[in-house]
Scaffold this motif. Structure first.
Motif, short mmCIF file in Angstrom:
data_model
loop_
_atom_site.label_atom_id
_atom_site.label_comp_id
_atom_site.label_asym_id
_atom_site.label_seq_id
_atom_site.Cartn_x
_atom_site.Cartn_y
_atom_site.Cartn_z
N GLY A 57 0.92 -1.16 0.03
CA GLY A 57 0.02 0.00 -0.03
C GLY A 57 0.88 1.09 0.07
O GLY A 57 0.65 2.32 -0.77
N LEU A 58 2.06 1.23 0.83
CA LEU A 58 2.92 2.51 0.79
C LEU A 58 3.51 2.60 -0.58
O LEU A 58 3.64 3.74 -1.15
N SER A 61 0.95 4.21 -2.75
CA SER A 61 0.72 5.48 -2.31
C SER A 61 1.89 6.47 -2.93
O SER A 61 1.64 7.55 -3.52
N GLY A 64 1.33 6.69 -6.62
CA GLY A 64 0.24 8.08 -6.87
C GLY A 64 0.96 9.32 -6.65
O GLY A 64 0.43 10.22 -7.41
N LEU A 65 1.79 9.50 -5.62
CA LEU A 65 2.31 10.61 -5.19
C LEU A 65 3.08 11.34 -6.42
O LEU A 65 3.13 12.29 -6.89
N SER A 357 -6.89 9.69 -6.34
CA SER A 357 -6.36 8.34 -6.31
C SER A 357 -5.53 8.24 -5.09
O SER A 357 -5.42 7.02 -4.60
N LEU A 358 -5.11 9.40 -4.46
CA LEU A 358 -4.40 9.11 -3.09
C LEU A 358 -5.60 9.19 -1.94
O LEU A 358 -5.26 8.38 -0.90
N PRO A 361 -8.49 5.55 -1.40
CA PRO A 361 -8.06 4.39 -0.66
C PRO A 361 -8.23 4.75 0.86
O PRO A 361 -8.94 4.07 1.46
N LEU A 362 -7.77 5.98 1.17
CA LEU A 362 -7.75 6.32 2.69
C LEU A 362 -9.46 6.60 3.02
O LEU A 362 -9.72 6.03 4.22
#
Length: 419
Positions: A57-58, A61, A64-65, A357-358, A361-362
């Motif tokens: 997941g990291l 992310s 995406g970042l 997109s970031l 999920p959160l």
């Protein structure tokens, strides 16, 4: 007779678009046919490398970042350096970074290169969209953006199936194949696509009408559209982040989710072109209001799903919203953008999807864990409604689209100049 009607509809759909558009379309299709990293990154890290889901997941992310960071930078490059140089730099660096990722083993190195892949792969989007706006007549833009979106989804559908078989053989082969196909896209751009950035007239140069990022940020209506795009993107993202989690908690298998979500790709490939023929000359304000409501309530209906068939039915509803929204919204962005600021404006629009997109999920994880999936689907209905009302309010008295030459001056150069 039906066959004749189909042929006539197909001919009307593809006719009248410039040759340069089809080379750009081909580049997009080839690029999506080679998609591997975004689809199988999580499986690669957890199954092949043995890392935890949290680490996967990291990395996702960070990927995406990278897209968030490059959205604005690529938009500026598109306006300052040109569409073609930006595309070449983005695709060549994507090919190199994807190949490099396949050889990384250390967790920190994998995370760093994944960020680089996100950075480079997202950088081509403002340039592609700005180039399409440059070379396609205003009345054909909805059709052109729809055909491009169709190519994206067709390529993704084919690559997802093919990549699954490749992954069983070798994940490294998948990375290298994607790198090679992205390099092919760069070659197509280099050989076939001349620069399309509009030349400044003498009066524009004298008036110093340079468009900066501050210009975009001060454009209240446009930034409102970007904000609404972010809300709609949050809803659409739930198809890949909230829906699989909710179906898993309800006792459905990954194969069940695959069957339900496959409806999305099949419908887009089957309906994108005929639906576009129906909507291309209709009021974009009404289309965006309707598509926002369909998206919100399509996901909202998921709260009542208890079988694969009903899940698939809800996917049909929000997929129709996606088919209508994608070309209409992209065409609207062009309509609201000054000619010499298209790259920056497209970059800001791309940023709205990258940030979504970031956040998505959160948001879905927190809501499902603390309140349950039903609250997530209810929130989607609310967000879709807010977006629909927002489009209705912001899109009054749209500016008329600027006239364009039958052949932009920059495209009238001999094609050999692109080599």
């Amino acid at each position: 007779m039906p066959l004749v009607a189909v042929r006539r509809a197909l001919r009307e759909t593809v006719s009248g678009l410039p040759r340069e558009f089809w080379w750009l379309w081909t580049s997009t299709l080839v690029n999506r046919l080679g998609a591997f990293v975004a689809t199988f990154m999580a499986l690669y890290l957890t199954l092949d490398r043995g890392y935890s889901a949290a680490y996967a997941g990291l990395v996702a992310s960070l990927h995406g970042l990278g897209g968030v960071v490059s959205s604005i930078g690529a938009g500026v490059m598109t306006d300052r350096l040109g569409r073609r140089p930006t595309l070449l730099a983005a695709q060549a660096s994507t090919a190199a970074s994807v190949a490099l990722l396949g050889f990384m083993h250390h967790p920190a190195a994998i995370a760093a290169v994944a960020f680089l892949v996100g950075l480079t792969s997202n950088a081509s989007r403002p340039a592609v969209q700005a180039m399409m706006a440059d070379i396609v007549r205003p009345e054909d833009r909805v059709r052109a953006f729809s055909l491009n979106y169709w190519a994206i989804n067709l390529g993704f559908a084919v690559s997802s199936m093919g990549a699954g078989f490749i992954a069983e053989f070798s994940y490294l082969a998948g990375f290298l194949i994607e790198a090679a196909m992205t390099a092919v896209c760069a070659v197509v751009v280099f050989l076939k696509l001349p620069e399309s950035r509009p030349e400044r007239t003498a009066s524009e140069a004298k008036a110093d009408t340079e468009v900066g990022l501050g210009t975009v940020l001060r454009d209240g209506r446009y930034m409102g559209v970007v904000g609404l795009s972010f809300l709609v993107a949050l809803v659409f993202q739930q198809g890949s982040v909230g829906l699989p989690v909710a179906m898993g908690e309800a006792g459905f298998t990954p194969a069940d989710y695959g069957m339900a979500i496959a409806v999305n790709g099949v419908l887009i490939v089957a309906l994108q072109i005929p639906v576009t023929r129906f909507i291309q000359h209709r009021d974009p304000r009404r289309l965006l209001v309707i598509s926002s409501l369909l998206a919100g309530y399509g996901f909202g209906l998921t709260a009542f799903a208890g079988s694969i068939g009903v899940f698939a039915l809800t996917v049909c509803v929000w997929t129709l919203a996606e088919i209508v929204n994608a070309p209409t919204q992209t065409s609207l962005v062009v309509r609201l953008s000054p000619v010499h600021g298209r790259g920056r404006y497209q970059g800001m629009y791309t940023l709205s999807w990258a940030v979504a997109s970031l956040v998505a999920p959160l948001m879905s994880g927190l809501v499902i864990d603390h309140y349950g999936a039903e609250w997530l689907w209810g929130m989607c209905a609310v967000v879709g409604t807010v977006a629909g009302v927002g489009y209705a309010a912001l899109m009054r008295r749209l500016p008329t689209e600027e006239p364009v030459l039958a052949e932009p001056p920059s495209l009238a150069k001999p094609e050999v100049s692109a080599a």
